[in-house]
Design an enzyme around this catalytic site. Structure first.
Site, PDB file in Angstrom:
ATOM      1  N   GLU A 186       3.128   4.643  11.623  1.00  0.00           N
ATOM      2  CA  GLU A 186       1.833   4.349  11.004  1.00  0.00           C
ATOM      3  C   GLU A 186       0.851   3.861  12.076  1.00  0.00           C
ATOM      4  O   GLU A 186       1.173   3.023  12.898  1.00  0.00           O
ATOM      5  CB  GLU A 186       2.030   3.285   9.900  1.00  0.00           C
ATOM      6  CG  GLU A 186       0.782   2.681   9.319  1.00  0.00           C
ATOM      7  CD  GLU A 186      -0.214   3.700   8.760  1.00  0.00           C
ATOM      8  OE1 GLU A 186       0.179   4.584   7.985  1.00  0.00           O
ATOM      9  OE2 GLU A 186      -1.403   3.591   9.125  1.00  0.00           O
TER      10      GLU A 186
ATOM     11  N   ASP B  30      -3.829  12.040   4.929  1.00  0.00           N
ATOM     12  CA  ASP B  30      -5.285  12.029   4.706  1.00  0.00           C
ATOM     13  C   ASP B  30      -5.785  13.479   4.645  1.00  0.00           C
ATOM     14  O   ASP B  30      -5.470  14.271   5.530  1.00  0.00           O
ATOM     15  CB  ASP B  30      -5.980  11.273   5.842  1.00  0.00           C
ATOM     16  CG  ASP B  30      -5.528   9.813   5.887  1.00  0.00           C
ATOM     17  OD1 ASP B  30      -5.434   9.197   4.814  1.00  0.00           O
ATOM     18  OD2 ASP B  30      -5.259   9.306   6.995  1.00  0.00           O
TER      19      ASP B  30
END
Ligand code: SAM
Length: 212
Positions: free
Chosen positions: A69, A118
């Protein structure tokens, strides 16, 4: 994802080097030493708050997992989950996926998961999508021959562009579902985003694709 500034996140991540691996470049080719075994290694790129990877690690103790991440303010929630679960087969990396070749040798990773990446809907941002050809090439360089990526999303546009990108790259699509939650797929583990968007009534798309 809306990011809340958490100035304390960096210190918290640094306080748990047994979970959040520091200087991951130094582990390249040696991840089996980190885990103390030769089990296969599955990574999730864009792990967010870590629900999927933590539940996967609980369900599959014979597989090693790494959640990757970019944002400290987000991965710190995955760290909280990991501290609570205290799993020997899970680690976290606070790095940008664009640099994955710096952390993993060819074939060191056995599978790549992408969950609710995303969407970057604007055409001029297409290169940022985690299923864009430059990212596929990165995954190919750390996976073995015939290595797989498993991807799910509720975003139809991202799913369609990913199907195109994956087939243009020459990968083999071995599984496609246009409605995962109403399919016969067994053993699905929900991510935070999956729960949120399926509760709103969104369909979940899922695919598995193999490099040739
Ligand atoms: N996978 C989680 C889920 O399904 O609940 C989180 C989904 S969230 C929309 C996408 C996550 O990917 C964000 O936390 C974002 O910071 C992360 N991300 C995006 N690009 C990344 C990159 N290049 N490297 C690492 N993480 C990235």
């Amino acid at each position: 994802m809306r990011l809340r500034h958490k100035p304390w996140a960096e210190e918290r991540l640094n306080n748990f080097p047994q979970y959040v691996v520091q200087q991951p470049e130094s582990r390249k080719g040696k991840w089996h030493e980190v885990f103390g075994n030769n089990h296969p290694l599955y990574i999730e790129v864009g792990t967010g708050k870590g629900r999927f990877i933590t539940e996967m690690a609980k369900a599959h103790p014979d597989v090693n997992f790494i959640g990757i991440e970019l944002y400290k303010s987000v991965i710190v929630s995955a760290l909280d989950r990991l501290i609570e679960a205290d799993l020997p087969n899970l680690r976290l990396l606070n790095v940008d996926a664009v640099n994955l070749r710096d952390y993993f040798e060819k074939a060191e990773v056995s599978r790549v998961y992408l969950n609710f990446s995303d969407p970057w809907p604007k055409v001029r941002h297409a290169k940022r999508r985690l299923t864009y050809k430059t990212f596929l090439s990165i995954y190919e360089d750390i996976l073995p021959e015939k290595g797989e990526i498993h991807f799910k999303t509720d975003n139809q546009g991202l799913f369609e562009s990913s199907l195109m990108s994956i087939s243009e790259y020459g990968m083999l699509l071995s599984y496609v579902s246009l409605d995962l939650h109403n399919s016969d797929f067994k053993g699905n583990i929900m991510t935070e985003y999956e729960e949120k968007f399926s509760q709103k009534g969104n369909r979940i798309y899922r695919l598995e694709a193999q490099f040739r």
